[in-house]
Design a protein around this motif. Structure first.
Motif, PDB file in Angstrom:
ATOM      1  N   UNK A   9       0.839  -1.209   0.000  1.00  0.00           N
ATOM      2  CA  UNK A   9       0.000   0.000   0.000  1.00  0.00           C
ATOM      3  C   UNK A   9       0.866   1.247   0.000  1.00  0.00           C
ATOM      4  N   UNK A  10       2.005   1.207   0.723  1.00  0.00           N
ATOM      5  CA  UNK A  10       2.928   2.342   0.735  1.00  0.00           C
ATOM      6  C   UNK A  10       3.449   2.620  -0.662  1.00  0.00           C
ATOM      7  N   UNK A  11       3.660   1.553  -1.447  1.00  0.00           N
ATOM      8  CA  UNK A  11       4.189   1.690  -2.812  1.00  0.00           C
ATOM      9  C   UNK A  11       3.234   2.468  -3.712  1.00  0.00           C
ATOM     10  N   UNK A  12       1.934   2.485  -3.372  1.00  0.00           N
ATOM     11  CA  UNK A  12       0.969   3.230  -4.193  1.00  0.00           C
ATOM     12  C   UNK A  12       1.059   4.738  -3.976  1.00  0.00           C
ATOM     13  N   UNK A  13       1.734   5.135  -2.884  1.00  0.00           N
ATOM     14  CA  UNK A  13       1.883   6.547  -2.527  1.00  0.00           C
ATOM     15  C   UNK A  13       0.531   7.241  -2.351  1.00  0.00           C
ATOM     16  N   UNK A  14      -0.437   6.484  -1.901  1.00  0.00           N
ATOM     17  CA  UNK A  14      -1.762   7.068  -1.652  1.00  0.00           C
ATOM     18  C   UNK A  14      -1.761   7.962  -0.429  1.00  0.00           C
ATOM     19  N   UNK A  15      -0.795   7.727   0.467  1.00  0.00           N
ATOM     20  CA  UNK A  15      -0.649   8.519   1.686  1.00  0.00           C
ATOM     21  C   UNK A  15       0.751   8.277   2.242  1.00  0.00           C
ATOM     22  N   UNK A  16       1.217   9.124   3.156  1.00  0.00           N
ATOM     23  CA  UNK A  16       2.530   8.891   3.772  1.00  0.00           C
ATOM     24  C   UNK A  16       2.583   7.538   4.475  1.00  0.00           C
ATOM     25  N   UNK A  17       3.768   6.971   4.564  1.00  0.00           N
ATOM     26  CA  UNK A  17       3.956   5.649   5.152  1.00  0.00           C
ATOM     27  C   UNK A  17       3.414   5.578   6.577  1.00  0.00           C
ATOM     28  N   UNK A  18       3.747   6.580   7.400  1.00  0.00           N
ATOM     29  CA  UNK A  18       3.300   6.557   8.797  1.00  0.00           C
ATOM     30  C   UNK A  18       1.786   6.615   8.896  1.00  0.00           C
ATOM     31  N   UNK A  19       1.162   7.356   7.985  1.00  0.00           N
ATOM     32  CA  UNK A  19      -0.300   7.459   7.996  1.00  0.00           C
ATOM     33  C   UNK A  19      -0.940   6.126   7.649  1.00  0.00           C
ATOM     34  N   UNK A  20      -0.399   5.460   6.657  1.00  0.00           N
ATOM     35  CA  UNK A  20      -0.953   4.163   6.227  1.00  0.00           C
ATOM     36  C   UNK A  20      -0.890   3.138   7.351  1.00  0.00           C
TER      37      UNK A  20
END
Length: 348
Positions: free
Chosen positions: A35-46
């Motif tokens: 999901x982080x790889x999609x860059x939909x949101x910052x890593x910490x937020x995800x």
């Protein structure tokens, strides 16, 4: 597969929708790294969204603690309108009027709401009362709206001003700690009937002119004024402008408009700026010069009339030509400001 699911989600902008998209991917078996790889949101937020979902089993955000807000945005807007109708209304008065509209709130809450809208409580600025003067101010400013700083450089501004003992001439600010309000170094001494010295002065972009002192217990009548113009104004214009034509400014005081003064000025071929609008200190640059001079004089802390007179004369001649020129050069912006305010007071 992940790219196909995520592409439409990338157009989502709200936090709630982003959270739902992340949890949907998580439920479909995608790891946090995917999901982080999609860059939909910052890593910490995800990872935070996933952790909260695992703990609570829901994507809803936990309700924030604290007392709920007593007023809605609509009610806050109403409070703002009430305040703008009456700028001098106190927070307690506003709270009572707000209560009539269905909002039970304290004066402190009222102040917080107004502060959120940028409405802060300040001491009202003191300005001369304007009535018919508004029309006169507009006429004056329209007449000279095309003048440049060079044009204003040919004008000699004049006025009279009082100077009082014990720091009463101008404002004085001090920095103090708690409990030091009445400390000797933080107090400005006053007396019931301070000695006052009245002066008449003039200046132009070329510097300051003469500064005669009005004799004590003497009114500035037409005889004294004509004598001042003869002995002070003419030598100043000769010294600063030589044979070049200059323009003289004075206000509409009774002694200035006396027939004998008008005739004398005409006989001396003195061109007058105007007609000058009443109650317009914001258009007379010498008012700013008086403020500067009074601050400098008060800083010297003269203790008697003789010393006061000495300090006034000393500080007057110390005023630089650069300062005088800067004051004169701002006249075009002053004129424009009054026209913009449709004859009302400007910031100067």
């Amino acid at each position: 597969m992940l790219e196909i699911i995520v592409l439409p989600l990338l157009t989502m902008v709200t936090c709630k929708e982003t959270r739902a998209a992340i949890i949907a991917l998580h439920k479909n078996g995608f790891t946090g790294k995917d999901i982080v790889a999609t860059k939909i949101a910052p890593k910490s937020t995800i990872y935070r969204f996933i952790k909260n979902f695992k703990e609570r089993g829901s994507i809803l955000v936990k309700k924030a603690s604290g007392r709920p807000r007593k007023s809605s945005k609509c009610q806050d807007h109403l409070l703002k309108r009430i305040q703008l109708r009456d700028r001098s209304a106190t927070s307690a008065e506003l709270a009572q009027e707000w209560q009539q509209a269905g909002v039970s709130a304290s004066a402190r809450t009222v102040r917080r709401r107004l502060l959120e809208d940028g409405l802060v409580s300040r001491r009202a600025a003191k300005k001369p009362l304007l009535s018919k003067n508004i029309r006169d101010r507009l006429i004056f400013c329209r007449k000279y709206s095309e003048w440049t700083a060079e044009d204003w450089g040919k004008v000699i501004f004049s006025d009279k001003a009082p100077f009082r003992l014990f720091g009463a001439s101008g404002k004085r600010l001090v920095r103090r700690r708690k409990g030091e309000r009445y400390h000797q170094s933080c107090v400005m001494p006053t007396v019931k009937h301070p000695d006052t010295i009245h002066v008449w002065g003039c200046f132009s972009s070329k510097g300051v002119g003469s500064l005669p002192i009005l004799p004590k217990n003497t009114a500035m009548n037409k005889e004294w004024y004509q004598n001042t113009l003869q002995q002070q104004l003419l030598p100043t214009t000769q010294q600063q402008f030589g044979e070049e034509q200059c323009i003289f400014q004075h206000d509409g005081a009774p002694c200035h408009k006396a027939k004998v003064i008008t005739k004398w000025l005409r006989d001396q071929n003195v061109e007058i700026l105007g007609p000058w609008p009443g109650n317009s200190p914001d258009l007379n640059r010498i008012e700013n010069l008086w403020s500067i001079l009074k601050r400098r004089v008060d800083k010297q802390k003269p203790t008697n009339s003789d010393k006061l007179q000495e300090v006034i004369m000393k500080e007057w001649v110390a005023i630089s030509q650069d300062l005088a020129q800067k004051l004169i050069e701002s006249m075009p912006s002053r004129i424009a400001e009054v026209l913009k305010k449709k004859g009302q007071h400007c910031k100067y």
